[in-house]
Motif scaffolding. Structure first.
Motif, PDB file in Angstrom:
ATOM      1  N   PRO A   1      56.356  31.258  12.488  1.00 30.72           N
ATOM      2  CA  PRO A   1      56.387  29.770  12.938  1.00 30.72           C
ATOM      3  C   PRO A   1      56.070  28.526  12.440  1.00 30.72           C
ATOM      4  O   PRO A   1      56.333  27.422  12.180  1.00 30.72           O
ATOM      5  CB  PRO A   1      55.718  29.909  14.490  1.00 30.72           C
ATOM      6  CG  PRO A   1      55.535  31.295  14.569  1.00 30.72           C
ATOM      7  CD  PRO A   1      55.632  32.039  13.109  1.00 30.72           C
TER       8      PRO A   1
ATOM      9  N   ASP B   1      64.775  33.785  15.574  1.00 36.55           N
ATOM     10  CA  ASP B   1      63.284  33.511  16.069  1.00 36.55           C
ATOM     11  C   ASP B   1      62.646  35.124  16.084  1.00 36.55           C
ATOM     12  O   ASP B   1      61.693  35.203  16.668  1.00 36.55           O
ATOM     13  CB  ASP B   1      63.469  33.164  17.548  1.00 36.55           C
ATOM     14  CG  ASP B   1      64.228  33.680  18.383  1.00 36.55           C
ATOM     15  OD1 ASP B   1      64.949  34.860  18.065  1.00 36.55           O
ATOM     16  OD2 ASP B   1      65.065  33.026  19.436  1.00 36.55           O
TER      17      ASP B   1
ATOM     18  N   ASN C   1      52.408  21.266  14.067  1.00 33.61           N
ATOM     19  CA  ASN C   1      52.590  21.894  12.626  1.00 33.61           C
ATOM     20  C   ASN C   1      53.950  21.486  12.068  1.00 33.61           C
ATOM     21  O   ASN C   1      54.115  21.834  10.822  1.00 33.61           O
ATOM     22  CB  ASN C   1      52.990  23.467  13.093  1.00 33.61           C
ATOM     23  CG  ASN C   1      51.496  24.458  13.455  1.00 33.61           C
ATOM     24  OD1 ASN C   1      50.608  24.056  12.533  1.00 33.61           O
ATOM     25  ND2 ASN C   1      51.243  24.606  14.673  1.00 33.61           N
TER      26      ASN C   1
ATOM     27  N   THR D   1      58.081  30.557  24.996  1.00 29.27           N
ATOM     28  CA  THR D   1      58.294  29.395  25.585  1.00 29.27           C
ATOM     29  C   THR D   1      58.610  29.180  26.910  1.00 29.27           C
ATOM     30  O   THR D   1      58.568  28.585  27.513  1.00 29.27           O
ATOM     31  CB  THR D   1      59.602  29.008  24.828  1.00 29.27           C
ATOM     32  OG1 THR D   1      60.567  30.206  24.650  1.00 29.27           O
ATOM     33  CG2 THR D   1      59.311  28.570  23.453  1.00 29.27           C
TER      34      THR D   1
ATOM     35  N   GLU E   1      69.450  28.075  18.073  1.00 25.98           N
ATOM     36  CA  GLU E   1      68.849  26.948  19.074  1.00 25.98           C
ATOM     37  C   GLU E   1      67.968  25.917  18.478  1.00 25.98           C
ATOM     38  O   GLU E   1      67.031  26.115  18.067  1.00 25.98           O
ATOM     39  CB  GLU E   1      68.111  27.760  20.106  1.00 25.98           C
ATOM     40  CG  GLU E   1      69.056  28.276  21.026  1.00 25.98           C
ATOM     41  CD  GLU E   1      68.652  29.258  21.998  1.00 25.98           C
ATOM     42  OE1 GLU E   1      69.459  29.738  22.928  1.00 25.98           O
ATOM     43  OE2 GLU E   1      67.119  29.548  21.860  1.00 25.98           O
TER      44      GLU E   1
ATOM     45  N   LEU F   1      62.397  25.610  13.069  1.00 26.36           N
ATOM     46  CA  LEU F   1      61.960  25.666  14.710  1.00 26.36           C
ATOM     47  C   LEU F   1      61.313  24.107  14.942  1.00 26.36           C
ATOM     48  O   LEU F   1      60.505  23.558  14.678  1.00 26.36           O
ATOM     49  CB  LEU F   1      60.810  26.675  14.496  1.00 26.36           C
ATOM     50  CG  LEU F   1      59.755  26.690  15.909  1.00 26.36           C
ATOM     51  CD1 LEU F   1      60.455  27.014  16.855  1.00 26.36           C
ATOM     52  CD2 LEU F   1      58.759  27.824  15.897  1.00 26.36           C
ATOM     53  N   THR F   2      62.142  23.692  15.882  1.00 24.12           N
ATOM     54  CA  THR F   2      61.947  22.390  16.295  1.00 24.12           C
ATOM     55  C   THR F   2      61.529  22.304  17.757  1.00 24.12           C
ATOM     56  O   THR F   2      61.801  23.189  18.389  1.00 24.12           O
ATOM     57  CB  THR F   2      63.489  21.589  16.204  1.00 24.12           C
ATOM     58  OG1 THR F   2      64.415  22.385  17.191  1.00 24.12           O
ATOM     59  CG2 THR F   2      64.116  21.597  15.013  1.00 24.12           C
ATOM     60  N   LYS F   3      61.366  21.071  18.117  1.00 21.76           N
ATOM     61  CA  LYS F   3      60.889  20.850  19.370  1.00 21.76           C
ATOM     62  C   LYS F   3      61.947  21.391  20.266  1.00 21.76           C
ATOM     63  O   LYS F   3      61.888  21.510  21.636  1.00 21.76           O
ATOM     64  CB  LYS F   3      60.588  19.439  19.864  1.00 21.76           C
ATOM     65  CG  LYS F   3      59.099  19.212  19.438  1.00 21.76           C
ATOM     66  CD  LYS F   3      58.862  17.731  19.506  1.00 21.76           C
ATOM     67  CE  LYS F   3      57.558  17.163  18.453  1.00 21.76           C
ATOM     68  NZ  LYS F   3      57.397  15.656  18.372  1.00 21.76           N
TER      69      LYS F   3
ATOM     70  N   THR G   1      58.346  25.357  11.473  1.00 18.28           N
ATOM     71  CA  THR G   1      57.959  24.189  12.038  1.00 18.28           C
ATOM     72  C   THR G   1      57.542  23.154  10.694  1.00 18.28           C
ATOM     73  O   THR G   1      58.116  22.120  10.802  1.00 18.28           O
ATOM     74  CB  THR G   1      56.467  24.158  12.647  1.00 18.28           C
ATOM     75  OG1 THR G   1      55.471  24.896  12.129  1.00 18.28           O
ATOM     76  CG2 THR G   1      56.926  24.698  14.260  1.00 18.28           C
ATOM     77  N   ALA G   2      57.085  23.543   9.527  1.00 17.56           N
ATOM     78  CA  ALA G   2      57.001  22.910   8.576  1.00 17.56           C
ATOM     79  C   ALA G   2      58.216  22.385   7.902  1.00 17.56           C
ATOM     80  O   ALA G   2      58.362  21.206   7.474  1.00 17.56           O
ATOM     81  CB  ALA G   2      56.102  23.593   7.278  1.00 17.56           C
TER      82      ALA G   2
ATOM     83  N   TYR H   1      64.251  23.772  20.337  1.00 15.77           N
ATOM     84  CA  TYR H   1      63.867  25.000  20.597  1.00 15.77           C
ATOM     85  C   TYR H   1      63.314  25.338  21.834  1.00 15.77           C
ATOM     86  O   TYR H   1      63.453  26.048  22.552  1.00 15.77           O
ATOM     87  CB  TYR H   1      63.762  25.939  19.188  1.00 15.77           C
ATOM     88  CG  TYR H   1      63.440  27.374  19.627  1.00 15.77           C
ATOM     89  CD1 TYR H   1      64.327  28.203  19.560  1.00 15.77           C
ATOM     90  CD2 TYR H   1      62.093  27.926  20.141  1.00 15.77           C
ATOM     91  CE1 TYR H   1      64.141  29.772  19.349  1.00 15.77           C
ATOM     92  CE2 TYR H   1      62.216  29.416  20.483  1.00 15.77           C
ATOM     93  CZ  TYR H   1      63.245  30.142  20.108  1.00 15.77           C
ATOM     94  OH  TYR H   1      63.160  31.334  20.326  1.00 15.77           O
ATOM     95  N   VAL H   2      61.899  24.961  21.674  1.00 13.16           N
ATOM     96  CA  VAL H   2      60.991  25.003  22.749  1.00 13.16           C
ATOM     97  C   VAL H   2      61.621  24.329  24.033  1.00 13.16           C
ATOM     98  O   VAL H   2      61.399  25.125  25.277  1.00 13.16           O
ATOM     99  CB  VAL H   2      59.801  24.297  22.447  1.00 13.16           C
ATOM    100  CG1 VAL H   2      58.629  24.503  23.653  1.00 13.16           C
ATOM    101  CG2 VAL H   2      59.084  24.984  21.146  1.00 13.16           C
TER     102      VAL H   2
ATOM    103  N   VAL I   1      54.772  22.515  18.015  1.00 15.43           N
ATOM    104  CA  VAL I   1      55.809  22.216  17.202  1.00 15.43           C
ATOM    105  C   VAL I   1      55.404  20.744  16.347  1.00 15.43           C
ATOM    106  O   VAL I   1      55.430  20.679  14.999  1.00 15.43           O
ATOM    107  CB  VAL I   1      57.424  22.298  17.326  1.00 15.43           C
ATOM    108  CG1 VAL I   1      58.369  21.893  16.416  1.00 15.43           C
ATOM    109  CG2 VAL I   1      57.783  23.422  17.828  1.00 15.43           C
TER     110      VAL I   1
ATOM    111  N   ALA J   1      60.981  22.030   9.517  1.00 18.13           N
ATOM    112  CA  ALA J   1      61.527  21.101  10.738  1.00 18.13           C
ATOM    113  C   ALA J   1      60.912  19.515  10.296  1.00 18.13           C
ATOM    114  O   ALA J   1      61.558  18.721  10.353  1.00 18.13           O
ATOM    115  CB  ALA J   1      61.057  21.461  12.287  1.00 18.13           C
TER     116      ALA J   1
ATOM    117  N   VAL K   1      56.046  28.309   8.815  1.00 17.73           N
ATOM    118  CA  VAL K   1      56.856  28.062   7.818  1.00 17.73           C
ATOM    119  C   VAL K   1      58.127  27.095   8.455  1.00 17.73           C
ATOM    120  O   VAL K   1      58.612  26.145   7.812  1.00 17.73           O
ATOM    121  CB  VAL K   1      57.470  29.146   6.920  1.00 17.73           C
ATOM    122  CG1 VAL K   1      58.653  28.952   6.374  1.00 17.73           C
ATOM    123  CG2 VAL K   1      56.277  29.808   6.128  1.00 17.73           C
TER     124      VAL K   1
END
Lengths: 413, 413
Positions: free
Chosen positions: A315, A229, B408, B319, A285, A400-402, A319-320, A404-405, B405, A322, A317
C-alpha cells in the motif's frame, strides 16, 4: 459500470472479427442491475474443446466448482455468464442454482448439462435465483449471432469502466485462424463483488489437453502477473474454447501443445492474454497510473516474482505512486519484506529509466526535479536490480488512490 | 507529529513511575523537525542486561545491524534514539554514522561503544549527519533525570498522533519491581518514513538470556500480531533493558525465563507489550476503527495466524470497515486466499458478536439493520470460526481510510 471511464483505458478498441463455430447473445435478466445487459450466452458448435484455469481460493464459488468438474469431459457447447451475483458462499443453494442454470441452458441449446460452462460475478453470499434464466436463456439461444464480442464484454462488466476485448489472427499450418478474448476485472473486487473473468475463443482445431497446456503456461506471465489489491477473488475464471472450425480451411488438428506448427498460434494466444490482463490493470478500481514492476538479478524467476509482487501489493508503494512520489525507500522496504534473497548493498532501483538508488544508497547523480517530472507520466516503470543472479520477472499493477477507498468503502446499498 | 489526535487514542495516560538505574533526557537536535524534541538519550546503570528483537527485513537499517551485533555482549549502558532520519539504505555512510554516534555517546556516558544501543526513525535513504549529535549527547548525558517517560515517548514520534507509554508494577520474590515501556508506530510507515520502535525498561534483575527469551515469546502475540498495512519496516526495533536495581530491595536474580518466581513478572511484561502494541494499532495512519480479528477452529495456531493476517491485511476488508459495512463476503475472500486449510461449508463469521454467516452461507437470522448499527462502534471484532480443529489466534489492525492514502500519497516536501 461506472460513468467515468478510466484515464488508462486503451485509446483504440479493436474490431472484433467473427469466429466460426461461436455464436453470442446478451440480455437483461435484471439480476441486480437495471437497464443494462447482465447475461451472456455463447453457443459453440459440436466438437468444441474447452480448457480452464480458476481461482486458487480455498472458498471458491459454486460456478468455479461446477466448471472444474465439467472440464474433465474436455468438450463445451455453451457458456453462460451473469453479472450482479457471484453465487459464491451460497452453500447448498448455490450448487442447486448452478445445476438448474446448466439444465435450463442445456435444454435451450440442445446438449448435455455436462457441456455447459458457467461463470458468475457480483455480490458474494446472496442466493442466485436461477429461475430468472428460465425464459431468458431460451430466447437467447434462438437469437444468437456470430459476432458482437464488444456487447458480450459489456454484459459481463460490474464496476469495470470499459469493456475489455482483444483479438489476433495468425497462421496455423497454411490456414488463417482467429483468437478472440474478453475479460472483466475492475480491481478484482468491486463494491461488494468479487471476480476476474476472462473468456477466449478460437476456431483453431486444438484438442482439450493441448488447449489446457497452452492456457496454463499462458497465464503464468499474464493474468497471474497482474495484481490490483492482492485480494484473490473466490470466482476467478479463465476459460478457452476452440471450435476447430478452421479445419474447413485446412488448419491441421493439433493434439499436443508442443507441436511445432503451434508456434505462431502460441505466441498470438499469449499476446491476447497479455493484452486482456493489462487492460484489467488499466481498469483497477480508482487507478490513475499503470505500474510495471520489473525485478532482475534475482536468484530465480520465482524469487523475482515474489519480490515484484511484494512491491506491487505494498500500500505504501502504491500510495506514493498515486502521489507522483518516486519514494524508492518504500521499494527497498517492499524488497526487504518479501523474504527472498536480497543484498541491500547490491540493490539498484530506477523509475521510468532514471536510476535513483545504486549499490544500497541513493544514486550520487539523483536529481529530484528530473525524477518528479518523470513521475507525472500515466505509466510508471519501476525496475529493481538485485545483482545476485539471472532471475527476472515482471508484474503489472496500478496505484492506490482515494477513489479506491471510496469505491470499496461506500456502504452497500 | 499530527495536530489531530487519533479518535482511538487511549482516554487515560498512565502516570509513569521512575525506574531505578534508568535516567532519561531529550533534546532538539534539528535532524529534520523544527521546534520539537527529536533525540532521546537513556542512560542505564552498570550491569544493565539488554535483549532485543528486530525487523525480519532483508534490507535492515544501519542501527538495526549495529544493535544485532552489540546484543551479543548482553550489557547496555545507553540508548540513543533519533526521529526524522531512519539511517536506512544509506550504505557505507550509514555504518559510519552509527559507529560515530555510538562513539560520541560512549564518550558522553563514559562507557564502551559496545554498550551503546541505537535506533533511528524517519526518512529512508537520506544520509544521517551524526556530527549533529556531538554537542547534544554530551549535554544530554549531563542533564539526565530519573523520570519523564512521556517526554521520552514524544521525542521518538514521527507521524504518531499521540505518545505511547505503558507501565506495570509487580512482585518479583518479595520485592516490588516496575516495568515501563514506550513505543512509536503510526502506520508502520509515515510519509516517507519507516519504523516501529519500542523500548522496555525494568529494575528487575534478569540476566540477558532470560530477558531475551521473555522478549522473544512476549512479542509473538503482541507486536507480531499487529499490522497496519502489511508493510514491514526496515527499522523495527524492540529493546528491553533490565537494570537489576531491584536487588537492593531484595528481588532475586533471575537467570532463566522458566524460573517459577518470574511468573507474575512474565504476565505483567506481556501486558505492557500488549498495551503498547494495541496503542500502535490505535494510531495506525488514518485509523478510525480498531479491528480485532479472531480466528478459531483452525488446524493449528500458526494456520489461524496466517488466516487472521490475510483478513487484517486485505485492503477490501479494511475499506469495508472504514465504510461501516459488515461485508463478510470479503472476509470469506480473505480466508480463501490465505492458502490455509478451510472448508467453505463449515465457515461461520461474526461482527461484534452478531453472526452473519454460518455453515458456508448467510446466517438465516441475518438482520441488516442490526449489523449496520453494530458497525458504527469504534472497535470492530471480527470472529471467524473454521470448524476444523483447535487452532486459535488473534491479531489487531485498523481500517483503511482515505486519510491513509492522503497521508502516504502526499508528495515529499
Amino acid at each position: 459500470m461506472s460513468s467515468t471511464v478510466s484515464p488508462l483505458a486503451p485509446q483504440n478498441v479493436p474490431d472484433m472479427p467473427e469466429i466460426a463455430g461461436i455464436r453470442l447473445a446478451t440480455a437483461e435478466a435484471g439480476i441486480r442491475y437495471k437497464n443494462r445487459t447482465d447475461v451472456l450466452l455463447a453457443v459453440m458448435d459440436k466438437g468444441t474443446a474447452v480448457a480452464g484455469v480458476f481461482t486458487k481460493s480455498k472458498c471458491p464459488s459454486a460456478p468455479v466448482e461446477w466448471c472444474r468438474a465439467k472440464l474433465k469431459g474436455g468438450k463445451a457447447r455453451a457458456l453462460v455468464v451473469n453479472s450482479g451475483n457471484a453465487n459464491a458462499f451460497t452453500g447448498k443453494t448455490g450448487r442447486q442454482s448452478t445445476a438448474l442454470t446448466a439444465a435450463i441452458a442445456a435444454k435451450a441449446v440442445g446438449c448435455s448439462a455436462n457441456e455447459i460452462f458457467l461463470a458468475s460475478t457480483g455480490v458474494i453470499g446472496e442466493p442466485l435465483d436461477a429461475t430468472k434464466f428460465d425464459g431468458v436463456l431460451g430466447r437467447l439461444a434462438d437469437g444468437t449471432e456470430p459476432g458482437d464480442y464488444l456487447a458480450a464484454a459489456k454484459a459481463i462488466m460490474t464496476t469495470d469502466t470499459f469493456p475489455k476485448v482483444a483479438t489476433a489472427t495468425v497462421k496455423l499450418g497454411k490456414a488463417k485462424v482467429t483468437i478472440n478474448g474478453m475479460a472483466k476485472g475492475a480491481g478484482m473486487i468491486a463494491p461488494d463483488m468479487a471476480t476476474m473473468l476472462s473468456f477466449i475463443f478460437t476456431d483453431a482445431p486444438i484438442a482439450p489437453a493441448a488447449l489446457q497446456a497452452l492456457l496454463k503456461s499462458g497465464v503464468e506471465d499474464t493474468f497471474n502477473a497482474v495484481t490490483i489489491d492482492g485480494d484473490t477473488s473466490t470466482s476467478d475464471t479463465l476459460l478457452a474454447f476452440a471450435t476447430g472450425a478452421a479445419t474447413a480451411n485446412g488448419a491441421p488438428k493439433i493434439s499436443r501443445a508442443s507441436d511445432p506448427r503451434l508456434k505462431a498460434f502460441t505466441k498470438a494466444f499469449r499476446e491476447v492474454l497479455a493484452d486482456l490482463s493489462e487492460q484489467v490493470a488499466r481498469d483497477g478500481e480508482g487507478a490513475r497510473k499503470l505500474v510495471e514492476i520489473t525485478v532482475e538479478g534475482a536468484t530465480t524467476k520465482a524469487s523475482a516474482r515474489k519480490i515484484a509482487m511484494s512491491i506491487a501489493n505494498s500500500p505504501l508503494v502504491k500510495t506514493a505512486i498515486a502521489g507522483e512520489d518516486a519514494n524508492w525507500g518504500r521499494v527497498v522496504m517492499a524488497v526487504g519484506k518479501a523474504g527472498e534473497p536480497a543484498n541491500r548493498d547490491k540493490l539498484s532501483i530506477a523509475f521510468n529509466g532514471i536510476r535513483v538508488a545504486k549499490s544500497g544508497a541513493r544514486d550520487p547523480s539523483y536529481d529530484e526535479a528530473q525524477v518528479s517530472e518523470a513521475m507525472k507520466a500515466p505509466k510508471i516503470a519501476i525496475k529493481v536490480s538485485l545483482g545476485l543472479g539471472k532471475g527476472r520477472d515482471r508484474v503489472l499493477t496500478c496505484d492506490l488512490t482515494k477513489e479506491y477507498v471510496a469505491i470499496n468503502g461506500d456502504y452497500r446499498s
